[in-house]
Every structure is written in structure tokens, then in C-alpha cells.
Design a protein around this motif. Structure first.
Motif, mmCIF file in Angstrom:
data_model
loop_
_atom_site.group_PDB
_atom_site.id
_atom_site.type_symbol
_atom_site.label_atom_id
_atom_site.label_comp_id
_atom_site.label_asym_id
_atom_site.label_seq_id
_atom_site.Cartn_x
_atom_site.Cartn_y
_atom_site.Cartn_z
ATOM 1 N N LEU A 1 0.788 -1.235 0.000
ATOM 2 C CA LEU A 1 0.000 0.000 0.000
ATOM 3 C C LEU A 1 0.823 1.291 0.000
ATOM 4 O O LEU A 1 0.422 2.255 -0.662
ATOM 5 C CB LEU A 1 -0.965 0.000 1.185
ATOM 6 N N PRO A 2 1.942 1.397 0.736
ATOM 7 C CA PRO A 2 2.652 2.691 0.759
ATOM 8 C C PRO A 2 3.093 3.193 -0.609
ATOM 9 O O PRO A 2 3.182 4.405 -0.824
ATOM 10 C CB PRO A 2 3.864 2.398 1.662
ATOM 11 N N ALA A 3 3.357 2.306 -1.532
ATOM 12 C CA ALA A 3 3.783 2.719 -2.884
ATOM 13 C C ALA A 3 2.734 2.354 -3.921
ATOM 14 O O ALA A 3 3.059 2.044 -5.073
ATOM 15 C CB ALA A 3 5.116 2.072 -3.234
ATOM 16 N N ALA A 4 1.465 2.403 -3.534
ATOM 17 C CA ALA A 4 0.395 1.954 -4.424
ATOM 18 C C ALA A 4 0.178 2.883 -5.608
ATOM 19 O O ALA A 4 -0.349 2.463 -6.638
ATOM 20 C CB ALA A 4 -0.912 1.800 -3.637
ATOM 21 N N VAL A 5 0.563 4.163 -5.482
ATOM 22 C CA VAL A 5 0.353 5.125 -6.574
ATOM 23 C C VAL A 5 1.686 5.788 -6.918
ATOM 24 O O VAL A 5 2.006 6.857 -6.392
ATOM 25 C CB VAL A 5 -0.692 6.190 -6.199
ATOM 26 N N PRO A 6 2.485 5.170 -7.780
ATOM 27 C CA PRO A 6 3.734 5.805 -8.213
ATOM 28 C C PRO A 6 3.448 6.963 -9.166
ATOM 29 O O PRO A 6 2.967 6.754 -10.286
ATOM 30 C CB PRO A 6 4.488 4.671 -8.915
ATOM 31 N N VAL A 7 3.730 8.178 -8.737
ATOM 32 C CA VAL A 7 3.312 9.366 -9.481
ATOM 33 C C VAL A 7 4.012 9.455 -10.835
ATOM 34 O O VAL A 7 3.427 9.904 -11.821
ATOM 35 C CB VAL A 7 3.573 10.632 -8.644
ATOM 36 N N TYR A 8 5.274 9.038 -10.892
ATOM 37 C CA TYR A 8 5.986 9.092 -12.179
ATOM 38 C C TYR A 8 5.265 8.245 -13.226
ATOM 39 O O TYR A 8 5.110 8.655 -14.384
ATOM 40 C CB TYR A 8 7.422 8.612 -12.004
ATOM 41 N N ASN A 9 4.807 7.066 -12.830
ATOM 42 C CA ASN A 9 4.072 6.209 -13.763
ATOM 43 C C ASN A 9 2.737 6.840 -14.152
ATOM 44 O O ASN A 9 2.271 6.667 -15.283
ATOM 45 C CB ASN A 9 3.835 4.843 -13.131
ATOM 46 N N VAL A 10 2.120 7.555 -13.226
ATOM 47 C CA VAL A 10 0.868 8.262 -13.537
ATOM 48 C C VAL A 10 1.108 9.300 -14.623
ATOM 49 O O VAL A 10 0.323 9.431 -15.572
ATOM 50 C CB VAL A 10 0.293 8.921 -12.269
ATOM 51 N N ILE A 11 2.199 10.054 -14.495
ATOM 52 C CA ILE A 11 2.517 11.079 -15.485
ATOM 53 C C ILE A 11 2.789 10.459 -16.846
ATOM 54 O O ILE A 11 2.337 10.955 -17.891
ATOM 55 C CB ILE A 11 3.721 11.918 -15.007
ATOM 56 N N LEU A 12 3.520 9.364 -16.861
ATOM 57 C CA LEU A 12 3.815 8.678 -18.120
ATOM 58 C C LEU A 12 2.536 8.210 -18.797
ATOM 59 O O LEU A 12 2.323 8.438 -19.996
ATOM 60 C CB LEU A 12 4.744 7.499 -17.851
ATOM 61 N N MET A 13 1.663 7.585 -18.045
ATOM 62 C CA MET A 13 0.412 7.086 -18.610
ATOM 63 C C MET A 13 -0.518 8.232 -18.989
ATOM 64 O O MET A 13 -1.234 8.169 -19.993
ATOM 65 C CB MET A 13 -0.260 6.143 -17.609
ATOM 66 N N LEU A 14 -0.516 9.275 -18.186
ATOM 67 C CA LEU A 14 -1.331 10.461 -18.474
ATOM 68 C C LEU A 14 -0.965 11.050 -19.831
ATOM 69 O O LEU A 14 -1.832 11.376 -20.647
ATOM 70 C CB LEU A 14 -1.123 11.476 -17.354
ATOM 71 N N ASN A 15 0.326 11.203 -20.082
ATOM 72 C CA ASN A 15 0.772 11.756 -21.362
ATOM 73 C C ASN A 15 0.401 10.861 -22.534
ATOM 74 O O ASN A 15 0.091 11.347 -23.636
ATOM 75 C CB ASN A 15 2.277 11.982 -21.330
ATOM 76 N N PHE A 16 0.423 9.549 -22.307
ATOM 77 C CA PHE A 16 0.026 8.634 -23.391
ATOM 78 C C PHE A 16 -1.463 8.796 -23.703
ATOM 79 O O PHE A 16 -1.863 8.856 -24.868
ATOM 80 C CB PHE A 16 0.327 7.195 -22.981
ATOM 81 N N PHE A 17 -2.294 8.860 -22.666
ATOM 82 C CA PHE A 17 -3.730 9.050 -22.887
ATOM 83 C C PHE A 17 -4.017 10.354 -23.620
ATOM 84 O O PHE A 17 -4.898 10.418 -24.481
ATOM 85 C CB PHE A 17 -4.464 9.042 -21.543
ATOM 86 N N ARG A 18 -3.276 11.398 -23.291
ATOM 87 C CA ARG A 18 -3.491 12.695 -23.938
ATOM 88 C C ARG A 18 -3.068 12.658 -25.404
ATOM 89 O O ARG A 18 -3.513 13.494 -26.199
ATOM 90 C CB ARG A 18 -2.700 13.787 -23.201
ATOM 91 N N GLY A 19 -2.221 11.712 -25.750
ATOM 92 C CA GLY A 19 -1.785 11.592 -27.140
ATOM 93 C C GLY A 19 -2.766 10.867 -28.038
ATOM 94 O O GLY A 19 -2.624 10.891 -29.262
ATOM 95 N N ILE A 20 -3.758 10.211 -27.457
ATOM 96 C CA ILE A 20 -4.769 9.526 -28.261
ATOM 97 C C ILE A 20 -5.729 10.569 -28.847
ATOM 98 O O ILE A 20 -6.234 11.424 -28.114
ATOM 99 C CB ILE A 20 -5.536 8.507 -27.398
ATOM 100 N N PRO A 21 -5.973 10.539 -30.148
ATOM 101 C CA PRO A 21 -6.831 11.568 -30.768
ATOM 102 C C PRO A 21 -8.197 11.679 -30.100
ATOM 103 O O PRO A 21 -8.869 10.678 -29.846
ATOM 104 C CB PRO A 21 -6.963 11.080 -32.221
ATOM 105 N N GLU A 22 -8.603 12.894 -29.817
ATOM 106 C CA GLU A 22 -9.893 13.148 -29.170
ATOM 107 C C GLU A 22 -11.054 12.765 -30.075
ATOM 108 O O GLU A 22 -12.160 12.457 -29.587
ATOM 109 C CB GLU A 22 -9.978 14.631 -28.791
ATOM 110 N N GLU A 23 -10.806 12.758 -31.385
ATOM 111 C CA GLU A 23 -11.881 12.413 -32.317
ATOM 112 C C GLU A 23 -12.393 10.981 -32.096
ATOM 113 O O GLU A 23 -13.578 10.690 -32.340
ATOM 114 C CB GLU A 23 -11.386 12.560 -33.763
ATOM 115 N N ILE A 24 -11.519 10.104 -31.644
ATOM 116 C CA ILE A 24 -11.940 8.723 -31.389
ATOM 117 C C ILE A 24 -12.984 8.696 -30.277
ATOM 118 O O ILE A 24 -14.016 8.026 -30.376
ATOM 119 C CB ILE A 24 -10.723 7.856 -31.009
ATOM 120 N N ARG A 25 -12.708 9.435 -29.212
ATOM 121 C CA ARG A 25 -13.653 9.482 -28.094
ATOM 122 C C ARG A 25 -14.955 10.170 -28.503
ATOM 123 O O ARG A 25 -16.046 9.726 -28.130
ATOM 124 C CB ARG A 25 -13.009 10.212 -26.915
#
Length: 292
Positions: free
Chosen positions: A146-170
């Protein structure tokens, strides 16, 4: 196109330098592997380089025959089995909403700065220990997960990938009447397998290689993970090691050769898994770091 002499010289020098660097990286690994298959006398005399001397399997027989080793191995497997899905679920649940624009998620910027703040500052070792103690998680698997359940660096990496997916698809899925949950599970998640596999590998390796939190939060030997057990074996004195050694193995193995054998065994799962997702790993890192 014909290569110039300068180009040929550069490529030759480049190959030589990179080969030397590669060998410098591989030498410690080959040395450990060779010493795990060598006799204790050869290791003590410093005769082993990258090839075994007086080849034998006594160290591996000793490690495999230790019940504590298998307990620690199963505990590490349990930690990865619990920690990996937990970390991935929380990371995705945090990264996907934060990948939205501020117009659709008005508090996005505030939450981003809050989580970014946790990357720069922490409560410290003692407050963290007291928190685990007061939550009654000492000597439990949850103190390791639990203490390391949310690694923020990995959140940022995944966040940037999601933002790279074209909004038109959604937008096209919204026009077809798909819910946000349906859009993510049917469209966004399948398109994000590269970054998911990358982050998943990092999380699994982090849990597999961790030993410091085991030292802090556990006193029960049944909760020792493999890496912490290996550290204990490496630090074990020669006297206590010989005292617990079977008679037929005395003189054939030492604390060092057993440590090297245990290290080799612990690395095998990583060596098996890593090549399977190497292509997705490298591509996921590049895309996740550049897009957005």
C-alpha cells in the motif's frame, strides 16, 4: 552509396567502444554466474572470471534445499501478484481523468499539482513508519504494497500517453451513445497496451527487487521477500553459515557461492519476462514521454 574513409574509421571505432562498454556491463553478471558454478576454494583464491573453475552444482543444491528460500520466493511472488494489479488499477484510475482537458475537468490542474508535490516532498521515514504502525499493518503484506500503491511518475507517463490519443476517437464513441466507462474499456485501454505493459513491468520489477520496506515493516521471517532474504544470506558470517551446512557440502560451497546461486535464481523470472515485452516497453516509453 560508397562510404568515405572517415566514415569507415568512425564506424569501426564506434563498434569497438560500444563492444567494450557492453562487455563492461555484462562482465559482473557473467562473473556472478561463473562463481555460482565454481568451487568455494576457487572463488576464495580469486581464480574465477567469466568461466567456472572446478564446475559443480553444490551451491544450487543447497539453495534449492533451503525451505527459507522457497518461503521468500513465494512471498515475493505473492507481493507481485497483489501489488501489480493494485498499482495498475490505481494508476489508470488516476491517470485517465487527469488526461482530460481543464474544460471537462475543472479541478484537473489542482490535482496535478498536488500529486506533483508528492514527487518532491514526503513526510519522511519516521512519520511513514508510525503511520504503518498506527494503521496496524506491521507484519502484513499490506505494509509492503500500500505505501507505494500510486507511483506518481508512472501516472505522469500514462497520463501523457492518454493525452496523445486523438480526441476524435472518443467523440465518435460519444456520438454512438457509449458511456465513459465503455469508451475507456473498449477503446482507450486497448490502444494503450504499450504504455500499460511498460508501466506494468516497472511496477513488477519494483516489487520484485524491493527489500528496504521489508526490513522496516516486518519482523516475522515468514514475511521476508526474496531480495531481503538474499541480503541476509550475503551478510551472513562464515561461521554461522558453516554451522548450518550439511556435512557432505562442507569444503565445496561457501556463503559467497550460495549467495551468487541465489542471485542467479532470483533473476531468472526477470530474464524470462523482459524479452517477451521488450518491443512494447521501448515503444511505450518513447510515446508516453513525447506525446501530450
Amino acid at each position: 552509396m560508397k562510404k568515405s574513409k572517415g566514415r569507415i574509421v568512425f564506424e569501426v571505432i564506434n563498434v569497438i567502444v560500444l563492444s567494450l562498454l557492453s562487455f563492461a556491463c555484462l562482465f559482473p553478471l557473467l562473473n556472478i554466474l561463473a562463481m555460482s558454478f565454481s568451487s568455494s576454494t576457487a572463488v576464495a583464491a580469486g581464480k574465477v572470471s567469466i568461466f567456472p573453475v572446478e564446475f559443480n552444482l553444490y551451491a544450487y543444491d543447497y539453495v534449492v534445499g533451503k525451505a527459507d528460500f522457497w518461503k521468500a520466493l513465494l512471498r515475493s511472488v505473492e507481493r507481485v501478484a497483489i501489488g501489480l494489479p493494485l498499482n495498475m488499477i490505481l494508476t489508470i484510475m488516476l491517470a485517465y481523468p487527469l488526461s482530460k482537458e481543464s474544460t471537462s475537468f475543472r479541478m484537473r490542474t489542482v490535482y496535478v499539482w498536488i500529486f506533483f508535490f508528492t514527487m518532491l516532498f514526503s513526510g519522511g521515514l519516521i512519520p511513514g513508519y508510525l503511520l504503518i504502525q498506527n494503521l496496524k499493518m506491521m507484519d502484513t503484506i499490506w505494509a509492503l504494497v500500500l505505501p507505494a500503491a500510486v507511483p506518481v511518475y508512472n501516472v505522469i507517463l500514462m497520463l501523457n500517453f492518454f493525452r496523445g490519443i486523438p480526441e476524435e476517437i472518443r467523440e465518435s464513441a460519444v456520438m454512438d451513445g457509449a458511456s465513459e466507462f465503455k469508451i475507456f474499456t473498449s477503446i482507450i485501454f486497448p490502444l494503450s497496451m504499450q504504455v500499460v505493459s511498460t508501466v506494468g513491468l516497472w511496477i513488477a520489477l519494483g516489487h520484485w527487487n524491493s527489500f528496504y520496506d521489508t526490513m522496516l515493516y516486518t519482523t516475522d521471517t515468514n514475511l521476508w521477500t526474496l531480495q531481503y532474504y538474499l541480503m541476509k544470506v550475503i551478510k551472513e558470517s562464515s561461521g554461522s553459515f558453516i554451522a548450518g551446512m550439511p556435512a557432505e557440502m562442507i569444503g565445496n560451497i561457501s556463503a559467497e557461492t550460495v549467495s551468487f546461486a541465489a542471485i542467479v535464481i532470483s533473476v531468472i523470472p526477470i530474464l524470462v519476462v523482459y524479452p517477451l515485452i521488450f518491443k512494447m516497453l521501448t515503444k511505450g516509453v518513447v510515446i508516453g514521454s513525447l506525446k501530450g
